[in-house]
Write a protein that holds these residues in place. Structure first.
Motif, short mmCIF file in Angstrom:
data_model
loop_
_atom_site.label_atom_id
_atom_site.label_comp_id
_atom_site.label_asym_id
_atom_site.label_seq_id
_atom_site.Cartn_x
_atom_site.Cartn_y
_atom_site.Cartn_z
N TYR A 114 0.81 -1.21 0.00
CA TYR A 114 0.00 0.00 0.00
C TYR A 114 0.85 1.27 0.00
N GLY A 115 2.16 1.14 0.02
CA GLY A 115 3.02 2.30 0.08
C GLY A 115 3.28 2.77 1.50
N GLY A 116 2.96 1.94 2.49
CA GLY A 116 3.19 2.28 3.89
C GLY A 116 4.39 1.55 4.45
N ARG A 117 4.45 1.43 5.77
CA ARG A 117 5.59 0.77 6.40
C ARG A 117 5.21 0.34 7.81
N VAL A 118 6.03 -0.57 8.35
CA VAL A 118 5.93 -1.00 9.74
C VAL A 118 7.29 -0.79 10.38
N ALA A 119 7.31 -0.11 11.52
CA ALA A 119 8.57 0.18 12.21
C ALA A 119 8.43 -0.23 13.67
N LEU A 120 9.57 -0.66 14.25
CA LEU A 120 9.61 -1.06 15.65
C LEU A 120 10.45 -0.06 16.43
N ALA A 121 10.05 0.18 17.68
CA ALA A 121 10.78 1.09 18.55
C ALA A 121 10.50 0.71 20.00
N VAL A 122 11.18 1.39 20.91
CA VAL A 122 10.97 1.15 22.34
C VAL A 122 9.71 1.89 22.77
N SER A 123 8.84 1.19 23.48
CA SER A 123 7.58 1.78 23.90
C SER A 123 7.75 2.59 25.19
N PRO A 124 6.98 3.68 25.36
CA PRO A 124 6.99 4.40 26.64
C PRO A 124 6.52 3.53 27.80
N LEU A 125 5.79 2.43 27.50
CA LEU A 125 5.35 1.52 28.56
C LEU A 125 6.45 0.56 28.99
N GLY A 126 7.57 0.58 28.28
CA GLY A 126 8.69 -0.30 28.64
C GLY A 126 8.86 -1.49 27.73
N GLY A 127 7.85 -1.77 26.92
CA GLY A 127 7.93 -2.91 26.01
C GLY A 127 8.27 -2.49 24.59
N LEU A 128 7.47 -2.95 23.65
CA LEU A 128 7.72 -2.71 22.23
C LEU A 128 6.65 -1.79 21.68
N ARG A 129 7.07 -0.86 20.84
CA ARG A 129 6.13 -0.03 20.10
C ARG A 129 6.20 -0.42 18.62
N VAL A 130 5.04 -0.72 18.05
CA VAL A 130 4.92 -1.02 16.62
C VAL A 130 4.18 0.15 15.97
N VAL A 131 4.81 0.77 14.97
CA VAL A 131 4.21 1.89 14.26
C VAL A 131 3.80 1.42 12.87
N LEU A 132 2.50 1.48 12.61
CA LEU A 132 1.95 1.13 11.29
C LEU A 132 1.59 2.43 10.57
#
Length: 463
Positions: free
Chosen positions: A439-457
């Motif tokens: 679709y022309g988008g992306r998925v990125a991973l980062a450190v979450s403010p909650l302490g775990g994993l943040r997934v950005v769609l």
């Protein structure tokens, strides 16, 4: 799929306007130059014709009496010859009496006490020469001269005379200047009218493209699935062909989905039979078959999903509201993970645009990502929404143990899992990544403010 109709229309309109205006300007300039040149030739011809007429009058009336006195019983008829420094002059020179002759033995009253100085040249009897000479007040004069011989002159040594008629060149330049001003004013008005006409014609000619741009925008935004509206006959074949392509594309997508479902059903049933047949056996062969069946299921799930998704993203005009899909998936996840008492929080967004894509594809991506977050979360999963430029951002945070930065890229690969002890095939995240890319988008991973994993769609938003 991108539509550059607006840019194409603007570029085409600019090229047409520039080409037309340049052609009009060149035509006007050439026409002005030619008309001005013709008028200058006409004025110059009239100017010298008038001088020659006065010269003929001088020659006709010039006479010598028995005493050898030169006389002019009748002067040229133009009254300007009688007004001092009027700009019209005549003069008679005697040739041959002495070296250099006698200049100005007869002359018009307009010369007053001045004598015209004529360039030294040799003329045959009756021949006419033209010159430019300075006159009274240092003004440039256009001059004609003729040499005549009076056969009845008593003194044969003094029977040759030079007749001169001159006029101020301003008399010729003034009408030319006035004509040029009126000519360029008229041509300027004509050019302005032609330019305005060209602009109107170009704008009217491109109106169908403007309507087509609006129809394409409606297709892209999901308001309709075909180009609709009244189009001229010249554009109608293009619109019909484009609608035919849209229809065929939708049919291809539907066939791909049907075939994918049929293939999945045809393959999964035999695989289930094989898996059941080997589940009751504990030998090495049964274990090998079970492992290969699991691998085959993963491959089938991945490739069938990807083939269906690759077809669906090429359908223009699809749009999906994100919040209802997200709310439905959150309710499902709460039921699936009810025994863990997870806290799922969705942070709303006031003016969230739609996703430019199909609902089932959005469910596929969000479902996989939410399920992964719930599997890894300890107690809480947060979902927040945002808008950035042309993208719609969906951020999913969990309070699990997260993933090291060195491992984040690896888990995005197909079939890779961060922990084999957690149930799953490892394909959900990879399918979401592939679908987002399609679709022309992306998925990125980062450190979450909650302490775990943040997934950005990040997905494209609808207009």
């Amino acid at each position: 799929m991108k539509y550059n109709t607006m840019a194409l229309r603007g570029s085409l309109r600019l090229r047409l306007l520039l080409g037309t205006l340049v052609w009009i300007a060149v035509s006007i300039i050439v026409a002005g130059w030619m008309l001005g040149g013709l008028f200058r030739q006409h004025v110059a011809r009239q100017f010298h014709t008038e001088l020659n007429t006065h010269l003929d009058q001088l020659a006709a009336h010039l006479a010598v009496d028995q005493a050898g006195q030169l006389s002019l019983p009748a002067t040229p008829s133009d009254p300007r010859f009688s007004k001092p420094h009027s700009g019209m002059y005549w003069q008679v020179d005697r040739i041959g009496v002495m070296p250099g002759g006698a200049a100005g033995i007869l002359r018009s009253r307009s010369l007053w006490d001045e004598v015209l100085k004529v360039p030294s040249d040799t003329l045959a009897d009756g021949e006419i020469h033209q010159h430019r000479v300075p006159g009274p007040g240092k003004k440039m004069l256009g001059m004609v001269e003729r040499v005549i011989t009076l056969a009845d002159a008593p003194d044969q040594s003094a029977k040759t005379f030079r007749l001169i008629v001159a006029a101020d060149e301003h008399q010729m330049a003034e009408p030319i200047e006035h004509f040029d001003q009126m000519l360029w004013l008229a041509l300027g008005l004509l050019g302005g009218g032609l330019a305005l006409s060209a602009v109107i014609q170009v704008l009217i000619a491109l109106l169908p493209l403007r309507r087509m741009q609006g129809a394409l925008a409606a297709v892209r935004s999901g308001q309709t699935n075909r180009l609709e509206g009244q189009f001229p006959q010249e554009v109608r074949p293009l619109v019909e062909d484009f609608n035919s392509v849209l229809t065929q594309n939708a049919e291809v997508v539907e066939r791909a989905r049907t075939q994918a479902g049929n293939l999945a059903h045809a393959l999964k049933t035999p695989l289930s039979v094989i898996a059941n047949a080997t589940s009751s056996r504990a030998d090495d062969t049964a274990q090998l078959v079970s492992e290969q069946v699991a691998v085959a299921r993963k491959q089938i799930d991945y490739h069938l999903s990807r083939s269906r998704l690759a077809a669906s993203v090429r359908v223009p005009g699809a749009r999906t509201s994100v919040v209802p899909v997200l709310d439905g998936l959150v309710r499902v996840m709460r039921r699936i993970h009810a025994e863990r008492n997870l806290e799922l929080i969705v942070r709303p967004h006031n003016e969230l645009p739609d996703f430019r894509g199909e609902e089932q594809d959005l469910q596929e991506m969000l479902g996989n990502l939410l399920d992964n977050a719930c599997k890894w979360a300890a107690k809480r999963v947060d979902v927040s929404l945002a808008v950035a430029a042309d993208e719609l951002l969906i951020m999913i945070d969990d309070d699990g143990r997260g993933i090291a930065e060195a491992e984040q890229q690896r888990v995005l690969n197909r079939g890779e899992r961060a922990d084999e002890r957690v149930p799953g095939s490892g394909l959900g995240l990879a399918i979401s990544v592939d679908l987002a890319h399609l679709y022309g988008g992306r998925v990125a991973l980062a450190v979450s403010p909650l302490g775990g994993l943040r997934v950005v769609l990040a997905l494209p938003k609808a207009a």
